[in-house]
Design an enzyme around this catalytic site. Structure first.
Site, PDB file in Angstrom:
ATOM      1  N   GLY A 341       0.541  -1.288  -0.064  1.00 29.72           N
ATOM      2  CA  GLY A 341       0.057  -0.056  -0.160  1.00 29.72           C
ATOM      3  C   GLY A 341       0.852   1.433  -0.110  1.00 29.72           C
ATOM      4  N   GLY A 343       2.521   2.683  -2.365  1.00 30.11           N
ATOM      5  CA  GLY A 343       2.681   3.012  -3.921  1.00 30.11           C
ATOM      6  C   GLY A 343       1.760   4.208  -4.230  1.00 30.11           C
ATOM      7  N   CYS A 346      -1.272   2.904  -5.437  1.00 30.76           N
ATOM      8  CA  CYS A 346      -2.034   1.805  -4.470  1.00 30.76           C
ATOM      9  C   CYS A 346      -3.171   2.511  -3.620  1.00 30.76           C
ATOM     10  CB  CYS A 346      -0.998   1.417  -3.512  1.00 30.76           C
ATOM     11  SG  CYS A 346       0.379   0.668  -4.169  1.00 30.76           S
ATOM     12  N   ASP A 381       9.523  -2.430  -1.830  1.00 31.26           N
ATOM     13  CA  ASP A 381       8.477  -1.962  -2.915  1.00 31.26           C
ATOM     14  C   ASP A 381       7.661  -1.146  -2.843  1.00 31.26           C
ATOM     15  OD1 ASP A 381       7.420  -2.026  -5.198  1.00 31.26           O
ATOM     16  OD2 ASP A 381       6.224  -4.129  -4.928  1.00 31.26           O
ATOM     17  N   GLY A 404       7.816   1.962  -9.420  1.00 30.71           N
ATOM     18  CA  GLY A 404       7.038   2.449 -10.832  1.00 30.71           C
ATOM     19  C   GLY A 404       7.023   3.809 -11.029  1.00 30.71           C
ATOM     20  N   MET A 440      -2.074  -1.957 -10.535  1.00 27.52           N
ATOM     21  CA  MET A 440      -2.352  -3.414 -11.194  1.00 27.52           C
ATOM     22  C   MET A 440      -3.827  -3.786 -10.603  1.00 27.52           C
ATOM     23  SD  MET A 440       0.174  -4.414 -13.070  1.00 27.52           S
ATOM     24  CE  MET A 440       0.390  -6.208 -13.043  1.00 27.52           C
ATOM     25  N   ARG A 452      -8.898  -9.549 -22.255  1.00 24.21           N
ATOM     26  CA  ARG A 452      -7.944  -9.996 -23.138  1.00 24.21           C
ATOM     27  C   ARG A 452      -8.065 -11.511 -22.314  1.00 24.21           C
ATOM     28  NH1 ARG A 452      -3.025  -7.188 -20.366  1.00 24.21           N
ATOM     29  NH2 ARG A 452      -2.598  -8.764 -18.886  1.00 24.21           N
ATOM     30  N   GLU A 462      -7.997  -2.044  -5.647  1.00 23.51           N
ATOM     31  CA  GLU A 462      -7.376  -1.619  -4.741  1.00 23.51           C
ATOM     32  C   GLU A 462      -6.345  -0.871  -5.438  1.00 23.51           C
ATOM     33  OE1 GLU A 462      -6.348  -4.787  -2.017  1.00 23.51           O
ATOM     34  OE2 GLU A 462      -8.441  -5.132  -1.642  1.00 23.51           O
TER      35      GLU A 462
HETATM   36  P1  XMP Z   1       5.262   3.121  -6.555  1.00 21.87           P
HETATM   37  O1  XMP Z   1       5.284   3.976  -5.039  1.00 21.87           O
HETATM   38  O2  XMP Z   1       6.522   3.140  -7.395  1.00 21.87           O
HETATM   39  O3  XMP Z   1       4.900   1.481  -6.157  1.00 21.87           O
HETATM   40  O4  XMP Z   1       4.179   3.716  -7.092  1.00 21.87           O
HETATM   41  C1  XMP Z   1       4.979   0.436  -7.095  1.00 21.87           C
HETATM   42  C2  XMP Z   1       4.407  -0.862  -6.407  1.00 21.87           C
HETATM   43  O5  XMP Z   1       2.995  -0.419  -6.096  1.00 21.87           O
HETATM   44  C3  XMP Z   1       2.520  -1.903  -5.955  1.00 21.87           C
HETATM   45  N1  XMP Z   1       1.130  -1.891  -6.801  1.00 21.87           N
HETATM   46  C4  XMP Z   1      -0.090  -1.645  -6.061  1.00 21.87           C
HETATM   47  N2  XMP Z   1      -0.327  -1.851  -5.039  1.00 21.87           N
HETATM   48  N3  XMP Z   1      -2.529  -1.578  -5.744  1.00 21.87           N
HETATM   49  C5  XMP Z   1      -1.662  -1.765  -4.691  1.00 21.87           C
HETATM   50  O6  XMP Z   1      -2.084  -1.651  -3.538  1.00 21.87           O
HETATM   51  C6  XMP Z   1      -2.222  -1.617  -7.016  1.00 21.87           C
HETATM   52  O7  XMP Z   1      -3.297  -1.506  -7.787  1.00 21.87           O
HETATM   53  C7  XMP Z   1      -0.962  -1.550  -7.221  1.00 21.87           C
HETATM   54  N4  XMP Z   1      -0.355  -1.493  -8.444  1.00 21.87           N
HETATM   55  C8  XMP Z   1       1.054  -1.550  -8.121  1.00 21.87           C
HETATM   56  C9  XMP Z   1       3.230  -2.834  -6.655  1.00 21.87           C
HETATM   57  O8  XMP Z   1       3.919  -3.471  -5.655  1.00 21.87           O
HETATM   58  C10 XMP Z   1       4.250  -1.997  -7.175  1.00 21.87           C
HETATM   59  O9  XMP Z   1       5.752  -2.240  -7.339  1.00 21.87           O
END
Ligand code: XMP
Length: 522
Positions: A341, A343, A346, A381, A404, A440, A452, A462
């Site tokens: 959480g 990110g 996130c 991460d 990311g 994601m 797809r 989430e």
């Molecule tokens: P940053 O801080 O670079 O974080 O944006 C990237 C990481 O975020 C995670 N990630 C998610 N976590 N919902 C979440 O709670 C999402 O939809 C999601 N998409 C990515 C993942 O671990 C990534 O490496």
């Protein structure tokens, strides 16, 4: 014990002692910006001197997996994915760009297997010194046929006779200005005085001497019968001069990392074949990725992969608790990915799950450090928006960070740039490009997967989607992060990543007014 995988009293004590050693509070959870750093006596005369040392940022994630910088591109589709229209190229481009600079990229496990394999193939071929099966053409074929065989990154072919003996090279220079596609290859490769070849097992050093001496770019390798058995390229061989931190294997090939999800059904029956196919492609590391790694699904996946591939290094995640880290290490992970959480895309914290990043990372790192072999590693991460965050994560025990957000706004990230018109804006007018940063687990990403056929139905989101301006290349971004990290290292007298990990200690958490003083200048 309250929990199934609870820490033993000795483990609790070890974790607490580690937090005290690092100066991280044990009675509450904190994140990077809560913890300021004092300066320290430093014998480093110039900050730039650290940045210039090619190995200053080196870390070993697993045996044979040495990174030039402790940065991994998030395995998110908008960062390192592909799509039906563009194929595997966008992700391969992003991953290649970070790997040239010494980092690592991983194809997202949500892509279908074929796309992931295509991506791995592209990455391992790019800028590679040694090519196992070079593309060939016969002297009597036409330029049109030659062009058909070439691809975006391959602009030359080895010319062989009917018995596969190399007889020449059709290089880009030979056909670049030719307008008549019916010309024969033998007419175009003319003018070449001599074809230099070398035995298949020649060392890179010896091959380099031949290429330099004769100023040639391609060195076909032959077996005992004089047949084509491989190819060495000058570009790949002298790669380290241009990209001193780039990570490659002994044959000058980029390292590749595979990925797989855990699924809900029998892993062995439904998912193992994905691992097998990627191992076949020569991956050096496998990421088993799921939002809930502290789970029975992950346990099954880890145990199955370990049973079939006992020596394959495995990264597994995500968790945010020391108990989760213990669980993952005990079931076969070598590297644990930490973060729930934090990110930018996130929203998992909205359901109440997740711990502020710094505390999550330092506690999981303590679990890794309990194993004295040094083989257990931590990847922090998410949640990185500045070089300070990277510095602090490594300082409390992460071996690498994954992001990311830091890279979505580069030209090379996989998301398609979209032009937008800015009108009556205070600073900029005219057209700029933006990219969508799509979590994601966001509705947008889930809809794509359902469309797809990679997912059956849409769950509650989430994650979220945000727009990010495209501002620079991957190289500019990484350079800026490293230069500023080098600056922080110089304030603390640390020459390399190992010294950051060993010497790092915080003082006390700062107040919110302290944070505002340091960041939001009036
Ligand atoms: P940053 O801080 O670079 O974080 O944006 C990237 C990481 O975020 C995670 N990630 C998610 N976590 N919902 C979440 O709670 C999402 O939809 C999601 N998409 C990515 C993942 O671990 C990534 O490496």
């Amino acid at each position: 014990m309250r929990y199934r995988y609870d820490l033993t009293p000795a483990e609790y004590d070890f974790v607490n002692a580690y937090l005290i050693e690092k100066g991280v509070p044990i009675d509450r959870t904190v994140t990077f910006d809560d913890m300021p750093l004092e300066d320290d006596y430093s014998e480093i005369e110039s900050r730039a001197s650290i940045y210039k040392i090619p190995r200053a940022f080196e870390v070993e994630l697993a045996p044979g997996v040495k990174l030039g910088i402790p940065i991994i591109l998030a395995n998110m589709e908008c960062v390192a994915g592909g799509d039906e229209m563009r194929g595997a190229a966008p992700g391969a481009r992003a991953i290649t760009a970070i790997q040239q600079l010494g980092g690592l990229g991983i194809p997202p496990q949500t892509l279908d297997l074929k796309m992931r394999l295509d991506m791995l193939e592209k990455i391992s071929r790019t800028d590679c010194a040694y090519i196992n099966n070079p593309l060939t053409i016969h002297p009597n074929q036409t330029l049109r046929e030659a062009k058909r065989k070439m691809r975006e990154s391959i602009r030359s072919l080895i010319v062989v006779d009917m018995e596969s003996h190399p007889v020449g090279v059709l290089s880009h220079r030979d056909w670049k200005y030719e307008t008549d596609d019916t010309k024969l290859v033998k007419q175009l490769m003319g003018g070449r005085k001599k074809l230099y070849t070398a035995p298949k097992n020649i060392s890179f050093e010896e091959a380099g001497k031949i290429l330099r001496k004769h100023r040639i770019e391609k060195l076909p390798l032959i077996n005992k019968k004089g047949r084509l058995a491989g190819l060495l390229t000058a570009h790949g061989l002298f790669y380290k001069q241009h990209y001193p931190r780039a990570i490659s294997d002994g044959r000058g090939r980029f390292l590749t990392v595979g990925s797989v999800g855990v699924g809900k059904e029998n892993f062995e029956k439904h998912h193992l074949h994905q691992v097998e196919a990627q191992v076949e492609m020569g991956i050096c590391l496998l990421l088993i990725d799921t939002a809930r790694a502290f789970s029975i699904n992950m346990k099954r996946a880890l145990e199955t992969v370990r049973k079939h591939f006992p020596d394959l290094p495995i990264m597994a995640g995500n968790t945010c608790s020391p108990r989760g880290a213990k669980f993952l290490f005990e079931h076969g992970a070598d590297i644990v990915k930490v973060g729930i959480g934090p990110g930018n895309a996130c929203t998992t914290r909205r359901i109440g799950i997740g711990v502020p990043s710094l505390s999550a990372v330092v506690r999981c790192a303590a679990i890794a450090k309990m194993d004295r072999s040094g083989r257990r590693k931590i990847v922090a991460d998410g949640g990185f928006s500045s070089p300070a965050h990277i510095f602090k994560a490594i300082g409390v025990g992460a071996d690498a960070i994954m992001s990311g957000r830091l890279f979505i706004g580069t030209y090379e990230s996989a998301a398609e740039p979209e032009p937008i018109e800015l009108k009556n804006h205070d600073f900029v007018e005219g057209e700029i490009a933006i990219k969508k940063y799509t979590g994601m687990a966001s509705l947008q990403a889930q809809r794509e997967r359902v469309k797809r056929g990679g997912q059956d139905y849409i769950n509650e989101a989430e994650g979220r989607m945000v727009y990010v301006p495209v501002t620079c290349s991957m190289k500019d971004k990484v350079d800026s992060l490293l230069r500023r990290m080098a600056s922080a290292m110089s304030y603390r007298g640390m020459w390399n990543i190992k010294e950051i990990q060993e010497k790092f200690q915080f003082d006390k958490p700062q107040s919110s007014a302290g944070l505002i003083e340091g960041t939001k200048k009036k």
